[in-house]
Write a protein that holds these residues in place. Structure first.
Motif, short mmCIF file in Angstrom:
data_model
loop_
_atom_site.label_atom_id
_atom_site.label_comp_id
_atom_site.label_asym_id
_atom_site.label_seq_id
_atom_site.Cartn_x
_atom_site.Cartn_y
_atom_site.Cartn_z
N PHE A 35 0.84 -1.20 0.00
CA PHE A 35 0.00 0.00 0.00
C PHE A 35 0.88 1.24 0.00
O PHE A 35 1.98 1.25 0.55
CB PHE A 35 -0.86 0.05 1.27
CG PHE A 35 -1.74 -1.15 1.49
CD1 PHE A 35 -1.24 -2.33 2.00
CD2 PHE A 35 -3.10 -1.08 1.20
CE1 PHE A 35 -2.04 -3.42 2.23
CE2 PHE A 35 -3.92 -2.17 1.42
CZ PHE A 35 -3.39 -3.34 1.93
N TYR A 37 0.29 5.32 1.15
CA TYR A 37 -0.58 6.32 1.76
C TYR A 37 0.12 7.67 1.70
O TYR A 37 1.35 7.77 1.77
CB TYR A 37 -0.85 5.99 3.23
CG TYR A 37 -1.78 4.82 3.44
CD1 TYR A 37 -1.30 3.51 3.52
CD2 TYR A 37 -3.15 5.02 3.59
CE1 TYR A 37 -2.15 2.44 3.73
CE2 TYR A 37 -4.02 3.95 3.80
CZ TYR A 37 -3.51 2.67 3.87
OH TYR A 37 -4.36 1.62 4.07
N GLN A 39 0.22 11.44 3.60
CA GLN A 39 -0.14 12.14 4.82
C GLN A 39 0.24 13.61 4.70
O GLN A 39 1.40 14.00 4.86
CB GLN A 39 0.54 11.52 6.05
CG GLN A 39 0.05 12.11 7.37
CD GLN A 39 0.69 11.48 8.59
OE1 GLN A 39 1.88 11.20 8.61
NE2 GLN A 39 -0.11 11.24 9.62
N SER A 41 0.09 17.70 5.88
CA SER A 41 0.41 18.28 7.19
C SER A 41 -0.77 18.22 8.16
O SER A 41 -0.58 18.30 9.38
CB SER A 41 0.90 19.72 7.03
OG SER A 41 -0.07 20.48 6.35
N SER A 42 -1.96 18.09 7.64
CA SER A 42 -3.14 17.98 8.51
C SER A 42 -3.16 16.67 9.29
O SER A 42 -3.86 16.56 10.30
CB SER A 42 -4.41 18.09 7.67
OG SER A 42 -4.42 17.08 6.67
N GLY A 43 -2.41 15.67 8.84
CA GLY A 43 -2.27 14.44 9.59
C GLY A 43 -3.08 13.25 9.09
O GLY A 43 -2.75 12.11 9.41
N GLU A 44 -4.10 13.48 8.31
CA GLU A 44 -4.90 12.35 7.85
C GLU A 44 -4.09 11.47 6.93
O GLU A 44 -3.20 11.92 6.23
CB GLU A 44 -6.14 12.86 7.12
CG GLU A 44 -5.79 13.67 5.89
CD GLU A 44 -6.95 14.46 5.35
OE1 GLU A 44 -6.80 15.69 5.29
OE2 GLU A 44 -7.97 13.86 4.99
N MET A 45 -4.38 10.20 6.95
CA MET A 45 -3.70 9.23 6.08
C MET A 45 -4.64 8.93 4.91
O MET A 45 -5.74 8.40 5.10
CB MET A 45 -3.41 7.94 6.84
CG MET A 45 -2.36 8.10 7.91
SD MET A 45 -0.71 8.24 7.24
CE MET A 45 -0.37 6.53 6.82
N PHE A 47 -5.39 6.92 1.52
CA PHE A 47 -5.02 5.75 0.74
C PHE A 47 -4.85 6.15 -0.72
O PHE A 47 -5.70 6.82 -1.30
CB PHE A 47 -6.10 4.67 0.87
CG PHE A 47 -6.01 3.58 -0.15
CD1 PHE A 47 -6.94 3.48 -1.17
CD2 PHE A 47 -4.98 2.66 -0.09
CE1 PHE A 47 -6.85 2.47 -2.11
CE2 PHE A 47 -4.88 1.64 -1.03
CZ PHE A 47 -5.82 1.55 -2.05
N PHE A 91 3.90 7.27 2.75
CA PHE A 91 4.28 6.05 3.44
C PHE A 91 3.97 4.83 2.59
O PHE A 91 2.88 4.71 2.03
CB PHE A 91 3.52 5.92 4.77
CG PHE A 91 3.96 6.88 5.83
CD1 PHE A 91 3.23 8.04 6.06
CD2 PHE A 91 5.08 6.63 6.59
CE1 PHE A 91 3.62 8.94 7.05
CE2 PHE A 91 5.48 7.52 7.58
CZ PHE A 91 4.75 8.67 7.81
N LEU A 107 -0.71 -3.74 9.24
CA LEU A 107 0.10 -3.02 8.27
C LEU A 107 1.41 -2.63 8.93
O LEU A 107 1.42 -2.12 10.04
CB LEU A 107 -0.60 -1.75 7.81
CG LEU A 107 -1.74 -1.87 6.80
CD1 LEU A 107 -2.26 -0.48 6.46
CD2 LEU A 107 -1.29 -2.59 5.55
N PHE A 109 4.54 -0.15 8.40
CA PHE A 109 4.84 1.06 7.64
C PHE A 109 6.33 1.30 7.53
O PHE A 109 7.11 0.96 8.42
CB PHE A 109 4.20 2.27 8.32
CG PHE A 109 2.72 2.37 8.12
CD1 PHE A 109 1.85 1.70 8.95
CD2 PHE A 109 2.19 3.12 7.08
CE1 PHE A 109 0.47 1.78 8.76
CE2 PHE A 109 0.83 3.20 6.88
CZ PHE A 109 -0.03 2.53 7.72
N GLY A 110 6.71 1.92 6.42
CA GLY A 110 8.06 2.44 6.30
C GLY A 110 8.18 3.77 7.03
O GLY A 110 7.22 4.26 7.62
N THR A 111 9.35 4.34 6.99
CA THR A 111 9.62 5.58 7.71
C THR A 111 9.15 6.82 6.97
O THR A 111 9.14 7.91 7.53
CB THR A 111 11.11 5.73 8.01
OG1 THR A 111 11.83 5.52 6.79
CG2 THR A 111 11.57 4.70 9.04
#
Lengths: 119, 116
Positions: A35, A37, A39, A41-45, A47, A91, A107, A109-111
């Motif tokens: 996957f 994603y 993100q 600056s508002s923070g929502e992830m 897809f 991500f 899931l 996640f990578g960095t």
């Protein structure tokens, strides 16, 4: 070993250009999902795109495409015709043990890669 | 479709108080919901996985008595941070996986918690 590796902490791209965000993964499972994603600056992830390990075709969703190279265990995200609104953290994530009842739902996640689109 | 909401989006509380965060799948039923924690400029760290009607599965190092998770229905999961301390300040984000067929997790907008 890291399950998901994103080697680019930050990337710059000019508006309207294409950009590739790298992702490599490590798993011994035969069935897994990859996957991407976004993100902001508002923070929502948000897809973006999904690739199953058994999918023969590379996934595409609008300006996003996933360059899936199974033998190399890479799942790079390609964003075509970059827009200023694409500036965000991206991500890569993996879900192992797909299609197995009770198999891992998690899931990993990578960095992340911080993408900045410039005029 | 596939909308997940979280409430509240921001919370500031005093040390020692408990904070409840709600995660709702608005237009689909979610067999499984996940709770993540994210520190500034870092990746998401899974805290726990919750399945409707059963106890949550916590990741190693996550205190289940500290972070209470309840998945009461197919559309609602709650995370309660009990006796919050400043080190609990973080961005908490939930995700939901649909009932059938879908592999994708859809994320809520997140909750920023600041414990003073």
């Amino acid at each position: 070993a890291q399950k998901i590796t994103q080697t680019q902490p930050g990337m710059f791209v000019q508006e309207k250009e294409a950009v590739t965000l790298d992702c490599t993964y490590d798993t011994s499972d035969q069935s897994y999902g990859l996957f991407w994603y976004k993100q902001p600056s508002s923070g929502e992830m948000i897809f973006l795109i999904y690739q199953g390990s058994y999918d023969e075709q590379n996934a595409t969703e609008g300006r996003y495409s996933l360059n899936f190279q199974k033998a190399r265990k890479s799942a790079n995200l390609v964003i075509s015709a970059s827009q200023l609104g694409d500036s965000a953290m991206y991500f890569c994530a993996m879900r192992e043990a797909l299609y197995i009842t009770g198999g891992g739902n998690k899931l990993t996640f990578g960095t992340g890669t911080q993408l900045k689109v410039e005029l | 479709g596939a909308v997940v909401s979280q409430h509240p989006s921001w919370v500031i509380c005093k040390s020692g108080t408990s904070v409840k965060i709600e995660c709702r799948s608005l237009d689909f039923q979610a067999t499984t919901m996940f709770w993540y924690r994210q520190f500034p400029k870092q990746s998401l760290m899974l805290m726990a996985t919750s399945n409707e009607g059963s106890k949550a599965t916590y990741e190693q190092g996550v205190e289940k008595d500290k972070f209470l998770i309840n998945h009461a229905s197919l559309t609602l999961s709650t995370l309660t941070v009990t006796s919050a301390h400043p080190e609990d300040s973080s961005f908490y984000i939930c995700s939901a996986r649909a009932l059938l067929g879908q592999e994708t997790q859809y994320f809520g907008p997140g909750t920023r918690l600041l414990v003073l």
